[in-house]
Design a protein around this motif. Sequence first.
Motif, PDB file in Angstrom:
ATOM      1  N   LEU A  59     -12.278 -29.403  -7.735  1.00 12.23           N
ATOM      2  CA  LEU A  59     -11.645 -30.720  -7.609  1.00 12.23           C
ATOM      3  C   LEU A  59     -12.529 -31.681  -6.824  1.00 12.23           C
ATOM      4  O   LEU A  59     -12.615 -32.875  -7.148  1.00 12.23           O
ATOM      5  N   PHE A 105     -15.241 -32.757  -9.217  1.00 17.14           N
ATOM      6  CA  PHE A 105     -14.727 -33.792 -10.121  1.00 17.14           C
ATOM      7  C   PHE A 105     -14.657 -35.144  -9.418  1.00 17.14           C
ATOM      8  O   PHE A 105     -15.026 -36.178  -9.984  1.00 17.14           O
ATOM      9  N   GLY A 106     -14.156 -35.147  -8.192  1.00 21.22           N
ATOM     10  CA  GLY A 106     -14.055 -36.392  -7.443  1.00 21.22           C
ATOM     11  C   GLY A 106     -15.408 -36.992  -7.150  1.00 21.22           C
ATOM     12  O   GLY A 106     -15.606 -38.209  -7.261  1.00 21.22           O
ATOM     13  N   TYR A 157     -16.378 -35.689 -15.822  1.00 22.02           N
ATOM     14  CA  TYR A 157     -15.020 -35.759 -15.273  1.00 22.02           C
ATOM     15  C   TYR A 157     -13.986 -35.735 -16.391  1.00 22.02           C
ATOM     16  O   TYR A 157     -12.991 -35.000 -16.332  1.00 22.02           O
ATOM     17  N   GLN A 182     -11.547 -31.942 -17.323  1.00 23.75           N
ATOM     18  CA  GLN A 182     -10.349 -32.081 -16.510  1.00 23.75           C
ATOM     19  C   GLN A 182      -9.102 -31.493 -17.149  1.00 23.75           C
ATOM     20  O   GLN A 182      -8.110 -31.235 -16.459  1.00 23.75           O
ATOM     21  N   TYR A 232      -7.200 -28.451 -15.645  1.00 20.17           N
ATOM     22  CA  TYR A 232      -6.609 -28.728 -14.333  1.00 20.17           C
ATOM     23  C   TYR A 232      -5.409 -29.663 -14.451  1.00 20.17           C
ATOM     24  O   TYR A 232      -4.461 -29.561 -13.670  1.00 20.17           O
ATOM     25  N   THR A 270      -5.144 -36.435 -10.608  1.00 19.66           N
ATOM     26  CA  THR A 270      -5.772 -37.718 -10.284  1.00 19.66           C
ATOM     27  C   THR A 270      -5.802 -37.944  -8.780  1.00 19.66           C
ATOM     28  O   THR A 270      -6.804 -38.427  -8.230  1.00 19.66           O
ATOM     29  N   TYR A 281      -5.813 -35.594  -6.357  1.00 15.05           N
ATOM     30  CA  TYR A 281      -6.786 -34.687  -5.738  1.00 15.05           C
ATOM     31  C   TYR A 281      -8.214 -35.211  -5.896  1.00 15.05           C
ATOM     32  O   TYR A 281      -9.008 -35.202  -4.946  1.00 15.05           O
ATOM     33  N   THR A 282      -8.556 -35.642  -7.124  1.00 11.05           N
ATOM     34  CA  THR A 282      -9.945 -36.033  -7.386  1.00 11.05           C
ATOM     35  C   THR A 282     -10.288 -37.391  -6.762  1.00 11.05           C
ATOM     36  O   THR A 282     -11.417 -37.586  -6.293  1.00 11.05           O
ATOM     37  N   GLY A 320     -10.885 -36.690  -3.195  1.00 11.75           N
ATOM     38  CA  GLY A 320     -12.202 -36.080  -3.043  1.00 11.75           C
ATOM     39  C   GLY A 320     -13.317 -37.101  -3.154  1.00 11.75           C
ATOM     40  O   GLY A 320     -14.265 -37.104  -2.355  1.00 11.75           O
TER      41      GLY A 320
END
Length: 302
Positions: A70, A73-74, A165, A169, A172, A182, A184-185, A188
């Motif tokens: 995560l 991804f962020g 990304y 995704q 997840y 959305t 979480y990322t 991050g």
Amino acid sequence: MKQSQLGLVLAQCFSILIWASAFPGIRMGLVAYSPDQLSLLRFLIGSALLLLLALLFRIPLPDRRDIPALLLFGGLGFTVYHVALNYGEQTISAGVASLFVSTTPLFASMLALLFYRERFGWRGWVGSFLGFLGVMISSIGTGEPFQLNSGIFLILLASFSESIYFTFQKAYIEKYGFLAFTAYTIWGGTFFMLYALPGLGTAIAQAPAEVTLSVLYLGIFPTVLAYLALAYVISRIGTSEATSSLYLTPALAFAIAWVWLGEVPTWLSLAGGIVTLGGVLFATLRPEHTPALTEKRRKLGT
């Protein structure tokens, strides 16, 4: 059109329209903020909104083993994409920037094909080519010179990072839901932007009110609501088809900048927008009897 299909269409149209409005919003924000400060302030606002939503909907904490993914991804989808995009637009023209930003759907489709065997179909690839061609025509229509420099590579880096990304995704989103994923990322991505925190308070105090209001808009609508909408669409129909419509973003950005900033597009730019629209419609509107549409309807329960 059934309710589930209507929801998908509305979510996709909303995300495209809001992201198109981000380009003039960024132009306004860069008047008083550096690229790093603009990215951080925008995502601090978005993170605060998502925190409220997380408390309201009681979003649980992610599994510990998923936290590295995560964060990745962020970092790619938000930190790298937005910081690289802001810096890239400082050295290349807006028209050329919109051209290379529009490589994101192509990158995403190729990654989805390579890793998930997600079939795009000949209509999808032809429509993507037409969409990309339309963006090129619009870019030429700006009348701004094309020069190969580091800004182009920054824009390509931003597009490729965001395509990663979008492509990976889905698993997840299925596990956590599009709101939680959305959140979480974006949290991050905001964490990795904190390097720009020194001096941000001074910049806010010195910035004109209308500039800061444009950043507030960026933090709420393009940063949070548009990503939520597209995450929902990807969770239902897949990466390739969901992202192909992003070719419309530059054409809509011309229209919004016309109203917001008074930047009048040329006839060639408008012609490119029409070609782009045709390509997206060709890729996404399929005959009723095709297996792809039948399978999609089966998955949607229609």
